[in-house]
Design a protein around this motif. Sequence first.
Motif, PDB file in Angstrom:
ATOM      1  N   PRO A  10      60.143  32.313  25.852  1.00 14.87           N
ATOM      2  CA  PRO A  10      58.997  33.164  26.184  1.00 14.87           C
ATOM      3  C   PRO A  10      58.716  33.290  27.673  1.00 14.87           C
ATOM      4  CG  PRO A  10      58.285  31.084  25.227  1.00 14.87           C
ATOM      5  CD  PRO A  10      59.769  31.165  25.036  1.00 14.87           C
ATOM      6  N   ASN A  11      58.357  34.489  28.032  1.00 17.36           N
ATOM      7  CA  ASN A  11      57.920  34.879  29.388  1.00 17.36           C
ATOM      8  C   ASN A  11      59.058  34.973  30.397  1.00 17.36           C
ATOM      9  OD1 ASN A  11      55.095  35.175  28.868  1.00 17.36           O
ATOM     10  ND2 ASN A  11      55.016  32.955  28.630  1.00 17.36           N
ATOM     11  N   LEU A  12      60.251  34.581  30.004  1.00 15.58           N
ATOM     12  CA  LEU A  12      61.353  34.674  30.973  1.00 15.58           C
ATOM     13  C   LEU A  12      61.707  36.129  31.273  1.00 15.58           C
ATOM     14  CD1 LEU A  12      63.152  31.497  29.784  1.00 15.58           C
ATOM     15  CD2 LEU A  12      62.485  31.926  32.152  1.00 15.58           C
ATOM     16  N   LEU A  14      59.616  38.049  32.323  1.00 17.66           N
ATOM     17  CA  LEU A  14      58.745  38.388  33.471  1.00 17.66           C
ATOM     18  C   LEU A  14      59.317  37.915  34.804  1.00 17.66           C
ATOM     19  CD1 LEU A  14      55.250  37.434  31.969  1.00 17.66           C
ATOM     20  CD2 LEU A  14      56.310  39.704  32.104  1.00 17.66           C
ATOM     21  N   ARG A  18      56.504  37.993  39.060  1.00 18.27           N
ATOM     22  CA  ARG A  18      55.374  37.150  39.461  1.00 18.27           C
ATOM     23  C   ARG A  18      55.855  35.724  39.695  1.00 18.27           C
ATOM     24  NH1 ARG A  18      51.784  38.418  34.533  1.00 18.27           N
ATOM     25  NH2 ARG A  18      53.293  40.060  34.175  1.00 18.27           N
ATOM     26  N   GLU A  19      55.025  34.931  40.380  1.00 12.14           N
ATOM     27  CA  GLU A  19      55.298  33.510  40.626  1.00 12.14           C
ATOM     28  C   GLU A  19      56.661  33.232  41.278  1.00 12.14           C
ATOM     29  OE1 GLU A  19      53.924  30.615  37.850  1.00 12.14           O
ATOM     30  OE2 GLU A  19      52.844  32.092  36.650  1.00 12.14           O
ATOM     31  N   TYR A  23      59.521  30.316  40.481  1.00 11.54           N
ATOM     32  CA  TYR A  23      60.700  30.702  39.695  1.00 11.54           C
ATOM     33  C   TYR A  23      61.746  31.504  40.472  1.00 11.54           C
ATOM     34  CZ  TYR A  23      57.732  29.209  35.848  1.00 11.54           C
ATOM     35  OH  TYR A  23      56.929  28.470  35.013  1.00 11.54           O
ATOM     36  N   ASN A  74      67.249  27.957  27.877  1.00 10.74           N
ATOM     37  CA  ASN A  74      65.977  27.798  28.578  1.00 10.74           C
ATOM     38  C   ASN A  74      64.902  28.223  27.589  1.00 10.74           C
ATOM     39  OD1 ASN A  74      63.709  27.706  30.132  1.00 10.74           O
ATOM     40  ND2 ASN A  74      64.560  28.850  31.866  1.00 10.74           N
ATOM     41  N   GLY A  76      61.851  27.914  27.802  1.00  9.29           N
ATOM     42  CA  GLY A  76      60.550  28.195  28.419  1.00  9.29           C
ATOM     43  C   GLY A  76      59.533  27.162  27.963  1.00  9.29           C
ATOM     44  N   ALA A  77      58.304  27.594  27.726  1.00  8.05           N
ATOM     45  CA  ALA A  77      57.229  26.658  27.354  1.00  8.05           C
ATOM     46  C   ALA A  77      57.466  26.014  25.989  1.00  8.05           C
ATOM     47  CB  ALA A  77      55.890  27.381  27.385  1.00  8.05           C
ATOM     48  N   HIS A  80      58.338  22.273  25.654  1.00  4.50           N
ATOM     49  CA  HIS A  80      57.345  21.200  25.666  1.00  4.50           C
ATOM     50  C   HIS A  80      56.539  21.111  24.371  1.00  4.50           C
ATOM     51  CE1 HIS A  80      58.487  21.766  29.797  1.00  4.50           C
ATOM     52  NE2 HIS A  80      57.876  22.942  29.862  1.00  4.50           N
ATOM     53  N   HIS A 100      66.405  24.658  33.197  1.00  7.66           N
ATOM     54  CA  HIS A 100      65.140  25.172  33.711  1.00  7.66           C
ATOM     55  C   HIS A 100      65.333  25.615  35.147  1.00  7.66           C
ATOM     56  CE1 HIS A 100      62.971  23.882  30.216  1.00  7.66           C
ATOM     57  NE2 HIS A 100      63.611  22.729  30.292  1.00  7.66           N
ATOM     58  N   LEU A 101      64.622  26.655  35.489  1.00 11.15           N
ATOM     59  CA  LEU A 101      64.632  27.135  36.875  1.00 11.15           C
ATOM     60  C   LEU A 101      63.917  26.133  37.772  1.00 11.15           C
ATOM     61  CD1 LEU A 101      63.558  30.625  35.705  1.00 11.15           C
ATOM     62  CD2 LEU A 101      65.647  30.271  37.025  1.00 11.15           C
ATOM     63  N   SER A 102      62.746  25.710  37.321  1.00 12.33           N
ATOM     64  CA  SER A 102      61.902  24.832  38.146  1.00 12.33           C
ATOM     65  C   SER A 102      62.159  23.368  37.795  1.00 12.33           C
ATOM     66  CB  SER A 102      60.425  25.176  37.902  1.00 12.33           C
ATOM     67  OG  SER A 102      60.067  24.932  36.551  1.00 12.33           O
ATOM     68  N   VAL A 104      60.621  20.728  36.359  1.00 12.39           N
ATOM     69  CA  VAL A 104      59.427  20.545  35.525  1.00 12.39           C
ATOM     70  C   VAL A 104      58.764  19.179  35.765  1.00 12.39           C
ATOM     71  CG1 VAL A 104      60.030  22.188  33.710  1.00 12.39           C
ATOM     72  CG2 VAL A 104      60.912  19.859  33.573  1.00 12.39           C
ATOM     73  N   ARG A 111      54.363  19.528  31.323  1.00 12.64           N
ATOM     74  CA  ARG A 111      55.758  20.014  31.366  1.00 12.64           C
ATOM     75  C   ARG A 111      56.763  18.871  31.439  1.00 12.64           C
ATOM     76  NH1 ARG A 111      55.047  25.643  32.345  1.00 12.64           N
ATOM     77  NH2 ARG A 111      53.156  25.986  33.529  1.00 12.64           N
TER      78      ARG A 111
HETATM   79  O1  CA2 Z   1      61.389  26.337  34.870  1.00 13.85           O
HETATM   80  C1  CA2 Z   1      61.688  26.891  33.818  1.00 13.85           C
HETATM   81  O2  CA2 Z   1      62.766  27.457  33.645  1.00 13.85           O
HETATM   82  C2  CA2 Z   1      60.671  26.933  32.667  1.00 13.85           C
HETATM   83  O3  CA2 Z   1      61.390  26.834  31.447  1.00 13.85           O
HETATM   84  C3  CA2 Z   1      59.975  28.268  32.781  1.00 13.85           C
HETATM   85  C4  CA2 Z   1      58.839  28.453  31.767  1.00 13.85           C
HETATM   86  C5  CA2 Z   1      57.890  27.252  31.817  1.00 13.85           C
HETATM   87  O4  CA2 Z   1      56.917  27.377  30.797  1.00 13.85           O
HETATM   88  C6  CA2 Z   1      58.636  25.932  31.656  1.00 13.85           C
HETATM   89  O5  CA2 Z   1      57.706  24.865  31.762  1.00 13.85           O
HETATM   90  C7  CA2 Z   1      59.683  25.778  32.727  1.00 13.85           C
HETATM   91  C8  CA2 Z   1      58.060  29.742  32.100  1.00 13.85           C
HETATM   92  C9  CA2 Z   1      58.889  31.000  31.936  1.00 13.85           C
HETATM   93  C10 CA2 Z   1      58.612  32.034  32.978  1.00 13.85           C
HETATM   94  O6  CA2 Z   1      57.237  32.365  33.066  1.00 13.85           O
HETATM   95  C11 CA2 Z   1      56.848  33.291  34.006  1.00 13.85           C
HETATM   96  C12 CA2 Z   1      55.499  33.572  34.011  1.00 13.85           C
HETATM   97  C13 CA2 Z   1      55.004  34.488  34.920  1.00 13.85           C
HETATM   98  C14 CA2 Z   1      55.863  35.133  35.806  1.00 13.85           C
HETATM   99  C15 CA2 Z   1      57.208  34.854  35.780  1.00 13.85           C
HETATM  100  C16 CA2 Z   1      57.712  33.942  34.880  1.00 13.85           C
END
Ligand code: CA2
Length: 148
Positions: A10-12, A14, A18-19, A23, A74, A76-77, A80, A100-102, A104, A111
């Motif tokens: 989820p959210n990847l 995006l 953003r952020e 990321y 990956n 995502g959230a 966790h 993971h990109l970041s 955690v 995380r």
């Molecule tokens: O660091 C990672 O790859 C994560 O899996 C990214 C997830 C996060 O919930 C994990 O803790 C670590 C988040 C996916 C990306 O979310 C975004 C939100 C807003 C803008 C861009 C990306």
Amino acid sequence: MPVIHILNGPNLNLLGTREPATYGSCTLADIEARLREIADARGATIDFRQSNHEGDLVTWIQEAGAAGEPVILNAGAYTHTSIAIHDAIRGAKAHVIEVHLSNVHARESFRHQSFIAPVAAGVILGFGALSYELALEAVLADAQQKKS
Ligand code: CA2
């Protein structure tokens, strides 16, 4: 060489919008393009997907496990939170590398726990888009080793 599944949660979708401090500025399409370049040069085939739905990830992991094909995940959230993804990996005996990109572990404490790590072959995190490339290198090296 088996198909290498690269599954994103989820959210990847995006990424890059953003952020960027957390990321990076690459979009998911940029990451896919780079991985395709690497895979093509090495004669490998990748299947690159993203879903915001936990059940899609469960189904794709089950399918990859049944086919004996490796997965770079990956989640995502869901990393966790998802016992369902943990069970899918374990139940399907899927060979999974968690990415993971970041980093955690340098972020919020919620995380720090991964439900994927205990059932993963390995974990690569904190290198931005390079985390995916390193995971692909690991899968390719593993496939090469199994061949020889
Ligand atoms: O660091 C990672 O790859 C994560 O899996 C990214 C997830 C996060 O919930 C994990 O803790 C670590 C988040 C996916 C990306 O979310 C975004 C939100 C807003 C803008 C861009 C990306």
